[in-house]
Write an enzyme that holds these catalytic residues in place. Structure first.
Site, mmCIF file in Angstrom:
data_model
loop_
_atom_site.group_PDB
_atom_site.id
_atom_site.type_symbol
_atom_site.label_atom_id
_atom_site.label_comp_id
_atom_site.label_asym_id
_atom_site.label_seq_id
_atom_site.Cartn_x
_atom_site.Cartn_y
_atom_site.Cartn_z
ATOM 1 N N SER A 277 4.955 25.367 8.689
ATOM 2 C CA SER A 277 4.289 25.421 9.989
ATOM 3 C C SER A 277 5.170 26.142 10.987
ATOM 4 O O SER A 277 6.387 26.250 10.800
ATOM 5 C CB SER A 277 3.969 24.024 10.547
ATOM 6 O OG SER A 277 3.123 23.304 9.691
ATOM 7 N N ASP A 349 15.169 14.671 4.299
ATOM 8 C CA ASP A 349 15.154 13.819 3.113
ATOM 9 C C ASP A 349 14.972 12.355 3.503
ATOM 10 O O ASP A 349 15.855 11.748 4.108
ATOM 11 C CB ASP A 349 16.470 14.012 2.348
ATOM 12 C CG ASP A 349 16.493 13.254 1.032
ATOM 13 O OD1 ASP A 349 15.408 12.880 0.548
ATOM 14 O OD2 ASP A 349 17.591 13.044 0.490
ATOM 15 N N ASP A 352 14.721 8.485 -1.627
ATOM 16 C CA ASP A 352 15.883 8.431 -2.510
ATOM 17 C C ASP A 352 15.546 7.662 -3.775
ATOM 18 O O ASP A 352 14.678 6.781 -3.776
ATOM 19 C CB ASP A 352 17.072 7.755 -1.810
ATOM 20 C CG ASP A 352 17.727 8.666 -0.780
ATOM 21 O OD1 ASP A 352 17.504 9.886 -0.839
ATOM 22 O OD2 ASP A 352 18.453 8.145 0.086
#
Length: 804
Positions: A277, A349, A352
Site C-alpha cells: 500500500s 513481525d 512467533d
C-alpha cells in the site's frame, strides 16, 4: 451483453450434469437455476430497477434516509449511531451479503461446507492458526470492556439479519444459487472474525525459513545476504526524528539455545507478493492552495466483488465518507468534515513459533522451565459437503495453538510447533474506526489508534487545521535483538516476550520539517529507534520513488497527487537494467532478435505504461537472472526464503565477482555476468514462444491484469485483460492479480474536496450494471467525485429510500 456471464456459467454447470431438480454429488440442482421466477434470470436486474421508496426496518429510534448517487454509492442519514450502523448493516447486506458471508466462512475454516473435501486441508489450517479462537477472544474482550461498542456491532448485525429475513429465493445472489446454499444469520462474532481475516491476509513470518538458513549459511552468511537494514534506508518516520522517551528496558539472555534442527514442514502461506500500500500527506506549505492533501491506495488482491464498498455515513454530529469493509462498521479509509486518514500495512513481525515438548504421547502437559504445564484441547468440527463431519483436535499452550504436529503437516512424533500471535489476544480494532469516523483533530486520531492491535498499520493523517501525521500502530512485543527471527524453544522462559511497547513509544511523527509524511511498506524507522524492529518483507523501491518525488514537489495540487498515485516508474529497472546490459557485454551480438530486444531495452524510459515493450522484456530478463542466481537455494530441499531483489541488485552492482554467484555443482567459477547471460538466453527463448503464440508483447498484454471473482473458477464473473500499466515495486503497483484496491485523495480546505475509485462496482451481483462499472475509470487513472453530500443535495441522485 449483461446476460452473457450467466449463460456461460450455466453452460458449465449444465455440461456437468443432466437437468435435474436434485443435486448430484457436488453439483447444484439445475432446475432451480433455470426457474424464471426464482433462478438466475432474477439476477439480471440492476438495483435501480428494484428500488423502493420506502422500507420497514425494525428497532430504529427514528427515520433514516438512504440517498444513492448515480454510481450506487449510498449516503445514509440517521439520527444517532445506533440507527446509523443498523442501517449500514442493512444497506451493505442488500448489495454484498454473499461476499460478507463467503469471507467470514473462509476466515472460520468453513469452505468445505459448500465445496466439499477439496477445501478440507485449507479449513484445517485456518482453524489451527486460531482465527476463530482470536475472534472469540475479541468478542469476550469487548463484552467485558466495551458494552457501548458491542451495542453498535449488534445493531449492525441486526440490520444485516433483517435483510436476510426478508430475502426471497428470487433475490438470492447468483453465487448462492450456483453453490446451492442459503445465508445464515450474521452476528457480532462474524464482524470480529472478518477483522481477524484481514490480519491473516496481511501478516507474515519467516521464522522457520530463517532457522533453516541460519543452519545452512551460518550467522555471518545469513547477515550478509539478509541485512536487517538496507544500505539506502528511507524509513516511514523521517530519519531525523528524535525519540524523546525513555525506552522500557529489555533483558537479553546471556546465552541462547535455539532448537538445533532442520525444519521440513511447509510454512504458513505468506502475504502474496504485490500486497502492499501507499499513503502520504503533504502539508499546506507544499501545496498550491495552502491546504493539506492526503492520499491512500491499499494494494491487495483484485477481486470481484471488490474488497471495498463506498459509502457516506451521517448523523447530526458527523459525516464520514470513504471505503468500508463489508461486514465491519464505519469507514476504514476515508475522511469527515475535520480530518482524513489512510492506512498501509506496517509489516512488523507479530507472529512467533515455539517448539513444544510434551510430557508424553497424551500431550496433556508440556515442559516450561522446571515444571509441566497443563495443555488444553479444542475440538474443531469441520462440516464437509457430501461427507461426515471431520473432527480435528488442536492442542493449545500458553504460547498459542499447536499448528503443526503428527496429525497435520508432519508425520514426525516430535514435531509440535505452536504459534504465538497478537491476533489471539483480546482487542477492539472496531472501536478504532468508530472513533476515527467522528474524530475532529490530531488528539482524537491518536486516542482512536490506542485501541488498535492487529494487523499492524501505518495510519496517515491530515486535518483542516493544517496538521499532518503518521503513526505506526499495533500491539508490538518487547523483544531483544533477533528474538522471533528464528524458531524458539517453548520450554525456555527466556524466550518469552517481555511485554509490549507502550502505545506512546510506537513510531510516530507530527508535522515534520520536510513537509510530508509517507509510507509504502518500507522499514518503519532508522537504527536509532530504541526497540528491536524486524520483518522480512519490507519494500525498497516504491518508498524511495515516493519520497524522492515528494521532496522535489512544490505548489502541489490534487492533479499532481493523481499523477503520483498512477506513477509507474520502475526504479528497480532504472537501477538494475544498466548494470545487466553492461554485464551482458557482447553476448549474442550477432543474433538479430537479441539486438532488437536490446535496442528496445536501451531506449526504454523505465515507465511501465501499458503500451511499453521494455517493461515486458525487463520483467522476463530480471526474473530469469534472479532465478539463476538463487537456483541452488531453491534446490536445498528444505523451506528457505530467498534474498530480496534489492539485495540481489546490490550484489550485481557492487560485487559482480562475489563467490555467491558461483554455482557449486558446476566446474569453473561463475560470476554475475554468467547469470545475466543465462537469463538473457532464457529471455530469447521465452520471447520466441510468446511472439509465436501471442504476438504483441506490450506490457498490458503480457501481464494481463485480471480482476477475479472470489470463487476462482467462476471465470465468467471475472474481468480479464484490463488495459492498464504499473507493476510490483512501483507506486502504481498493478500486477496481474494485485494492485490498488482503492484510491483516495482528499484536500482539506475550507470546503473539503475528495476523489476516489476502486476496481469494481458497488453491486455484488454479476448481472448488475453496477458490478464492474468502475474498472475502466480505475484502469485509466481517473476518479469519481467523492465529496460529502448533505441530505438537501439532490444532484445526481439515482434513487432514495426511507427506512422507517
Amino acid at each position: 451483453m449483461k446476460y452473457v456471464s450467466f449463460f456461460l456459467v450455466l453452460a458449465i454447470s449444465i455440461s456437468l450434469a443432466v437437468i435435474v431438480s436434485i443435486p448430484i454429488g457436488q453439483i447444484p440442482p439445475i432446475a432451480p437455476l433455470l426457474d424464471p421466477n426464482h433462478g438466475f434470470w432474477q439476477n439480471t436486474l440492476s438495483e435501480d430497477q428494484l428500488a423502493r421508496n420506502e422500507m420497514h426496518l425494525a428497532n430504529l429510534n427514528g427515520p433514516v434516509e438512504v440517498v444513492y448517487d448515480k454510481n450506487l454509492i449510498p449516503h445514509i442519514f440517521a439520527g444517532d449511531e445506533l440507527d446509523l450502523y443498523r442501517a449500514q448493516g442493512y444497506v451493505t447486506a442488500q448489495h454484498r451479503l454473499w461476499q460478507m458471508e463467503f469471507q467470514t466462512m473462509a476466515a472460520a475454516g468453513r469452505i468445505s461446507e459448500f465445496v466439499g473435501p477439496i477445501a478440507l486441508e485449507l479449513d484445517r489450517m485456518t482453524r489451527r492458526k486460531g482465527l476463530t479462537y482470536g475472534a472469540e477472544m475479541g468478542l469476550q474482550y469487548i463484552q467485558e470492556n466495551d458494552p457501548e461498542t458491542l451495542r453498535l456491532i449488534e445493531a449492525y448485525a441486526d440490520g444485516v439479519n433483517q435483510y436476510i429475513a426478508e430475502l426471497s429465493d428470487a433475490r438470492l445472489s447468483v453465487e448462492y444459487k450456483i453453490l446451492n446454499y442459503r445465508p445464515e444469520s450474521w452476528s457480532a462474532y462474524k464482524t470480529l472474525l472478518l477483522l481477524k481475516y484481514m490480519s491473516d491476509m496481511l501478516v507474515g513470518d519467516r521464522d522457520l525459513e530463517y532457522t533453516n538458513l541460519r543452519k545452512i549459511l551460518g550467522e555471518a552468511g545469513l547477515n550478509r545476504l539478509f541485512p536487517e537494514f538496507p544500505s539506502e534506508n528511507d524509513p516511514i518516520i523521517e530519519a531525523e526524528k528524535v525519540w524523546d522517551f525513555t525506552p522500557v528496558p529489555i533483558s537479553k539472555p546471556d546465552s541462547l539455545n535455539y532448537p538445533d534442527e532442520t525444519l521440513l514442514i511447509n510454512p504458513l502461506n505468506q502475504p502474496i507478493e504485490g500486497t502492499g500500500s501507499n499513503n502520504w500527506a503533504v502539508a499546506g506549505k507544499k501545496t498550491k492552495n495552502g491546504n493539506p492533501i492526503l492520499a491512500n491506495d491499499p494494494h491487495l488482491s483484485l477481486n470481484l466483488p471488490s474488497l471495498w464498498y463506498a459509502m457516506q455515513l451521517s448523523t447530526p454530529t458527523h459525516s464520514v465518507k470513504g471505503a468500508t469493509l463489508p461486514g465491519a462498521l464505519g469507514v476504514i479509509s476515508g475522511f469527515n468534515e475535520h480530518i482524513a486518514w489512510g492506512v498501509t500495512n506496517a509489516t512488523k513481525d507479530a507472529r512467533d513459533w515455539y517448539k513444544i515438548t510434551f510430557q508424553d504421547d497424551t500431550r496433556k502437559a508440556y515442559k516450561y522451565g522446571n515444571e509441566w504445564r497443563q495443555s488444553s484441547y479444542r475440538i474443531e468440527e469441520i462440516k464437509v459437503k457430501g461427507q461426515e463431519v471431520f473432527l480435528d483436535t488442536v492442542i493449545y499452550t500458553h504460547h498459542g495453538p499447536v499448528v503443526y504436529d503428527r496429525t497435520f503437516g508432519s508425520e514426525r512424533q516430535d514435531v509440535n510447533f505452536a504459534l504465538k500471535w497478537t491476533v489471539h489476544m483480546g482487542s477492539n480494532e472496531q472501536k478504532t474506526f468508530i472513533l476515527l469516523n467522528k474524530a475532529k483533530n490530531f488528539g482524537d486520531y491518536n486516542s482512536a489508534l490506542d485501541y488498535y492491535t492487529s494487523p499492524a498499520q501505518n495510519f496517515g493523517f491530515a486535518s483542516v487545521s493544517g496538521d499532518i501525521g503518521m503513526r505506526i500502530q499495533g500491539k508490538f512485543p518487547l523483544k531483544w535483538t533477533e528474538q522471533g527471527k528464528f524458531f524458539m524453544d517453548g520450554a525456555n522462559p527466556q524466550m518469552e516476550w517481555q511485554g509490549y511497547i507502550p502505545n506512546e513509544h510506537n513510531p510516530a511523527t507530527l508535522n515534520p520539517e520536510r513537509g510530508f509524511v509517507s509510507s509504502s511498506n518500507q522499514h518503519p524507522v532508522d537504527p536509532s529507534y530504541p526497540y528491536y524492529v524486524f520483518d522480512n518483507s519490507y519494500e525498497h523501491y516504491r518508498n524511495r520513488r515516493l519520497n524522492s518525488r515528494l521532496r522535489e514537489m512544490e505548489q502541489i495540487t490534487v492533479e499532481d497527487m493523481k499523477t503520483l498515485q498512477f506513477d509507474d516508474f520502475n526504479l528497480q529497472a532504472a537501477e538494475a537494467l544498466p548494470v545487466m546490459i553492461n554485464l551482458l557485454g557482447t553476448h549474442k551480438v550477432d543474433d538479430p532478435a537479441a539486438e532488437k530486444y536490446l535496442q528496445e531495452l536501451r531506449s526504454w524510459d523505465y515507465f511501465a505504461d501499458p503500451n511499453q515493450k521494455g517493461q515486458t522484456l525487463y520483467s522476463i530478463w530480471s526474473s530469469e537472472v534472479f532465478e539463476s542466481i538463487w537456483r541452488e537455494f531453491r534446490e536445498i530441499g528444505v523451506p528457505v526464503v530467498l534474498p530480496n531483489s534489492y539485495q540481489t541488485v546490490e550484489l550485481l552492482t557492487k560485487s559482480p565477482n562475489d563467490s555467491i554467484f558461483d554455482i557449486k555443482s558446476t566446474e569453473g567459477i561463475e560470476t554475475a555476468a554468467d547469470h545475466v547471460k543465462r537469463g538473457f538466453d532464457s529471455l530469447l527463448v521465452a520471447m520466441k514462444k510468446w511472439e509465436l503464440e501471442e504476438g504483441d508483447y506490450s506490457w498490458a498484454n503480457f501481464k494481463k491484469t485480471t480482476i477475479q471473482h472470489l470463487v476462482p473458477n467462476f471465470n465468467s464473473f471475472s474481468v480479464t485483460n484490463v488495459y492498464t500499466g504499473g507493476g510490483s515495486g512501483m507506486l502504481n503497483a498493478t500486477g496481474s492479480r494485485h494492485g490498488a484496491s482503492w484510491r483516495m485523495i482528499v484536500e482539506l480546505g475550507p470546503e473539503i474536496e475528495a476523489i476516489g475509485v476502486y476496481p469494481g462496482g458497488q453491486s455484488g451481483n454479476p448481472g448488475s450494471k453496477f458490478y464492474a462499472n468502475f474498472i475502466p475509470i480505475w484502469a485509466n487513472g481517473e476518479y469519481l467525485n467523492f465529496n460529502l453530500r448533505t441530505i438537501e443535495n439532490q444532484e445526481d441522485i439515482l434513487f432514495k429510500t426511507s427506512l422507517k
